[in-house]
Design a protein around this motif. Structure first.
Motif, short mmCIF file in Angstrom:
data_model
loop_
_atom_site.label_atom_id
_atom_site.label_comp_id
_atom_site.label_asym_id
_atom_site.label_seq_id
_atom_site.Cartn_x
_atom_site.Cartn_y
_atom_site.Cartn_z
N MET A 17 -1.65 7.62 18.72
CA MET A 17 -2.69 7.27 16.95
C MET A 17 -3.25 7.61 16.07
N LYS A 18 -3.92 8.99 16.66
CA LYS A 18 -4.18 10.57 15.92
C LYS A 18 -3.00 10.84 14.51
N ASP A 19 -1.75 10.06 14.46
CA ASP A 19 -0.97 10.58 13.46
C ASP A 19 -1.15 8.91 12.57
N THR A 20 -1.24 8.31 13.72
CA THR A 20 -1.55 6.97 12.47
C THR A 20 -2.81 6.71 11.95
N ILE A 21 -3.32 6.95 12.69
CA ILE A 21 -4.74 7.57 11.68
C ILE A 21 -4.72 8.33 11.26
N GLN A 22 -4.00 9.43 11.65
CA GLN A 22 -3.74 10.13 9.96
C GLN A 22 -3.01 9.67 9.19
N ALA A 23 -2.28 8.82 9.17
CA ALA A 23 -1.30 9.01 8.62
C ALA A 23 -2.02 7.89 7.72
N LEU A 24 -2.82 7.04 8.57
CA LEU A 24 -3.56 5.52 7.64
C LEU A 24 -4.88 6.61 6.94
N GLU A 25 -4.65 7.77 7.37
CA GLU A 25 -6.15 8.33 7.40
C GLU A 25 -5.75 8.87 5.52
N GLU A 26 -4.44 9.39 5.57
CA GLU A 26 -3.99 9.75 4.46
C GLU A 26 -3.61 8.87 3.82
N ALA A 27 -3.24 7.09 4.07
CA ALA A 27 -2.81 6.50 3.07
C ALA A 27 -4.23 6.08 2.17
N LEU A 28 -5.04 5.77 3.53
CA LEU A 28 -5.89 5.56 3.20
C LEU A 28 -6.82 6.41 1.81
N GLN A 29 -6.37 7.44 2.33
CA GLN A 29 -6.86 8.73 1.01
C GLN A 29 -5.97 8.73 -0.26
N ASN A 30 -4.61 8.83 -0.38
CA ASN A 30 -4.11 8.36 -0.99
C ASN A 30 -4.22 7.34 -1.65
N GLU A 31 -4.85 6.03 -1.30
CA GLU A 31 -5.16 5.14 -1.93
C GLU A 31 -6.61 5.08 -2.69
N LYS A 32 -7.33 5.90 -1.95
CA LYS A 32 -8.84 5.82 -2.26
C LYS A 32 -8.15 6.89 -3.67
N ARG A 33 -7.27 8.05 -3.97
CA ARG A 33 -6.95 8.39 -5.10
C ARG A 33 -6.72 7.89 -5.82
#
Lengths: 136, 688
Positions: B1-17
């Motif tokens: 989940m963590k990854d997912t979250i991380q991935a999600l977080e990363e995705a979110l981060q990317n999207e944010k960027r």
């Protein structure tokens, strides 16, 4: 004066006759000298041989008329004292004035009637007979 | 989940960027856009400012509709329309006459892209017509399509009008110059460079003939010196203009008198560039002046002239001389002989001693003069060679003017003038001579009246002298005659008396009676002579006294002079006045009346009564008797001298004439009332 001498100056012979007849009729014997006009009268007077006491003269006369004679008479130093009486038919005022001015002793109008004439002559002669006249 | 979250977080981060990047990009874009917009704004403002700030009107139109899409304040002011408030289409305001020009110009604009100096009229909103000048060009977009047309519009109404005015003024000036009755000449260095119609007509040359001619070549020499002198003064800057009278020669050889006004036109240095001359023909004026002067001169010269002869010489001299007649003869009508006599003349008819040469007499009806004398109408003959009445006097002349002098409808003379040239005399001459003739008539009538008055006065004086003389002569005559008549009467009376005395004794009664009658007649005659004498001396002022006369006293005296018979009662009142008069005359007056009364009383009881009334200005008396009376037929007659109603008696017919004369001497009157058989009353008044 009982005997006067008159110088009667008249051109009309009937008038001379009248005067002489009158004196005669009145019984006067005065001397009468006659002259037919002023000139003749002066000739007589200037001779001084016979000077009249009284001069009777007509005014209307030929040659020298009465007034002219009077003038000459009054200019003479001696003759001017002879009384001169006008005997005329004219009662012309001017003639009268001038005559008296020159110096006359009377102015007698000849009346128409002869008897009136005699009366007047009588008075004149009577008058001069009672007068003192100058004897020359 | 963590990854997912991380991935999600990363995705979110990317999207944010990515979003941030996008935002950054957008932001960048936006700011670019904003910058652009700002720049545009600045540009627009700059454009507007330029737009607003140009002084001339500026408009932009939609070239396909003509609608104005942009205009500045100057344009609003010019046209009166404001697109912020209302639509404004340019096509609607084109001046109707300029419409075609406007359309053509617009087509040209579309074709060329610009159209300079379009000039036409427009209607403003308030319906004024204005002249506008437009410089226009087209506006394109980036694709090169036409999006608008812009134009700078200038209001040229005023300058247009000025231009019109200038043209008009030029025309007006030309009209004035051309229509002027004054001749106008423009000259340079005294040579003609321009003339007007009036001058050309005056001088009879065309403008072409005149151009370049020296001014002096047209005028008479006698005026040149004066003219040159004045021109020199003008050149020397002493004067700017001058005026002089000179005579100009026309093309046909005749001449006219002119008054010329010359003005100098100077250049910048004050040098005379042109001479402008105004030439006025004053021949007629001059003539009128001369004629008037002639009349005046004549009127003056007539003063004191009493005879037609004196006046005639004045006419001949003054008129002929002033009017420049070569000849003038004045004729006098001789009524008895029916001829006209030459009594005064001017010209060839007179010699040095003022004597008329070859004096002729013209019968009535003969020649023009004789004709005028007959008709009493003036004659103006322009050509004597065509008039068979013409009579040659000293020489044949071709024109003649003859005017009658008329007094009381009767021709007494003729003024006649002749001239060598045909058509010399004008109607003015005729009029003038008629006036002169009238003047003569008036003067002669006056002179005549004066002469008659003087004659009458001297006649009166003479009459008075004569009267005085005759009065004196009459008086002297009366006296001389009366003396000369009276003397013979006295002589006759004396002669009769002497005759009567001398022949008294032979004269019978009858003869005496005859002599008495003779004397009576003498007395009658003497009385008559006295009467004449008294009558003739009544008026003698030399012996007329002014004294106080008591009438009562006068009557008392008369009572003693006159014989008043017993049977006659003489009555007078006690209110009788004292008057101022000559006593002798007053006495004569009463005495004559009273003695008449006594003489004519035929009654057994006679009565004579004097009455008196005082009037305001008169003393009034009456003397009445109860005598025989006087028939009314004789009431006037009795006052006349030598009139007597009684031939037999002593009456001389002088008494009442003396009475009347005395009363008249005192400004009084006498009258009578009488009844035959009853008596008579005389009334008389004496002025106080």
């Amino acid at each position: 004066m009982e005997n006067l001498s008159f110088l009667f100056i008249e051109d009309d012979e009937i008038e001379v006759l009248k005067f002489k007849k009158s004196l005669k009729k009145l019984g006067f014997t005065h001397k009468i000298l006659e002259a037919k006009n002023g000139e003749e009268a002066l000739d007589i007077l200037k001779k001084k041989q016979e000077l009249p006491n009284v001069i009777l003269l007509d005014l209307n006369m030929p040659k020298m008329n009465g007034l002219e004679f009077l003038k000459e008479l009054k200019e003479d130093p001696h003759l001017r004292y002879i009384p001169a009486i006008i005997v005329t038919t004219s009662n012309n005022h001017q003639d009268m004035l001038e005559s008296y001015n020159l110096g006359i002793a009377g102015y007698i109008i000849k009346p128409l009637r002869y008897e009136d004439y005699i009366k007047k002559i009588q008075r004149v002669v009577d008058y001069w007979m009672v007068n003192e006249v100058i004897e020359f | 989940m963590k990854d997912t979250i991380q991935a999600l977080e990363e995705a979110l981060q990317n999207e944010k960027r990515a979003r941030e990047k996008a935002e950054e990009l957008l932001l960048h874009r936006t700011s670019e856009l904003l910058e652009l917009r700002e720049a545009l704004k600045v540009k627009t403002r700059e454009y507007d400012m330029f737009f607003d700030n140009i002084l001339d009107a500026f408009i932009v139109i939609n070239p396909s509709t003509g609608n104005v899409i942009k205009m500045n304040d100057a344009a609003v002011k010019l046209f009166g329309y404001d697109i912020k408030k209302e639509p404004f289409n340019l096509v609607n305001i084109i001046y109707k006459d300029d419409f075609a020009y406007a359309m053509n110009s617009f087509a040209q604009l579309i074709q060329d892209g610009t159209f300079p100096n379009y000039e036409a009229r427009v209607y403003t909103k308030d319906k004024q017509v204005k002249w506008v000048q437009v410089n226009s060009s087209l506006i394109y977009n980036e694709e090169g399509q036409i999006v608008g047309a812009q134009g700078i519009v200038r209001d040229i109404t005023e300058s247009k009008e000025n231009a019109v005015n200038f043209e008009e003024q030029r025309e007006q000036l030309a009209a004035i110059v051309d229509n002027s009755t004054l001749g106008i000449v423009l000259a340079q260095d005294r040579k003609i460079i321009k003339t007007n119609k009036a001058f050309e007509q005056l001088i009879q040359y065309s403008e072409e003939e005149l151009l370049g001619l020296p001014i002096e070549s047209l005028s008479f020499e006698d005026g040149h010196e004066e003219s040159r002198g004045l021109y020199k003064q003008m050149v020397d800057k002493e004067i700017d203009h001058y005026s002089l009278q000179e005579r100009y020669r026309r093309k046909d050889g005749t001449s006219f008198l002119s008054k010329t006004n010359v003005t100098g036109v100077r250049d910048g240095n004050g040098k005379i560039k042109y001479q402008l001359a105004f030439v006025e023909d004053i021949t007629a004026k001059h003539k009128r002046r001369v004629m008037l002067d002639t009349l005046n001169n004549l009127t003056r010269s007539f003063i004191g002239k009493l005879t037609i002869h004196d006046i005639a010489w004045e006419i001949a001299n003054v008129a002929a001389h002033d009017l420049e007649f070569e000849d003038c003869v004045v004729y006098l009508v001789n009524k008895e002989e029916k001829v006209l006599e030459q009594i005064a003349a001017y010209g060839a008819k007179v010699d040095e001693n003022k004597q008329i040469v070859n004096k002729i007499y013209i019968p009535f009806g003969k020649g023009i003069v004789g004709h005028v004398a007959e008709t009493g109408k003036p004659e103006l003959i322009q050509d004597t060679s065509k008039d068979n009445r013409y009579v040659v006097d000293d020489k044949r002349r071709l024109s003649e003017l003859a005017v009658p002098i008329i007094i009381n409808d009767e021709v007494i003379g003729v003024i006649d003038s002749e001239n060598s040239s045909k058509n010399f005399f004008t109607k003015e001459h005729l009029r003038l001579l008629v006036n002169v003739a009238n003047l003569v008539s008036i003067q002669l009538t006056n002179a005549n009246n004066l002469e008659r008055r003087i004659a009458a006065e001297s006649e009166n004086k003479e009459l008075l002298e004569n009267l005085k003389r005759s009065n004196k002569e009459l008086r002297d005559f009366a006296h001389i005659v009366s003396h000369d008549l009276k003397s013979p009467l006295r002589s006759i009376n004396a002669l009769i008396s002497w005759f009567q005395e001398d022949y008294e004794h032979v004269l019978d009664a009858e003869a005496v009676e005859t002599f008495d009658k003779l004397n009576n007649k003498l007395e009658q005659m003497d009385a008559l002579i006295d009467g004449i004498l008294r009558y003739s001396s009544v008026n003698d002022k030399n012996i007329l006294a002014v004294q106080k006369v008591h009438i009562e006293e006068v009557l008392e005296e008369i009572k003693t002079i006159l014989y008043i018979p017993e049977h006659i009662q003489f009555i007078y009142p006690d209110n009788l006045p004292t008057i101022n008069a000559d006593k002798t005359r007053i006495k004569q007056l009463f005495q004559n009346l009273i003695s008449n009364a006594i003489n004519y009383i035929d009654k057994e009881e006679g009565k004579i009564e004097v009455k008196f009334t005082e009037l305001k200005t008169y003393w009034k008396f009456s003397i009445s008797d109860n005598g025989v009376g006087i028939s009314e037929a004789y009431h006037d007659k009795i006052f006349k001298i030598f009139q007597t109603l009684d031939k037999k008696g002593k009456s001389t017919g002088i008494g009442l004439s003396i009475v009347k004369k005395i009363i008249e001497l005192y400004n009084g009157t006498i009258s009578l009332e009488s009844k035959e058989g009853k008596g008579t009353t005389f009334f008389f008044k004496l002025k106080k």
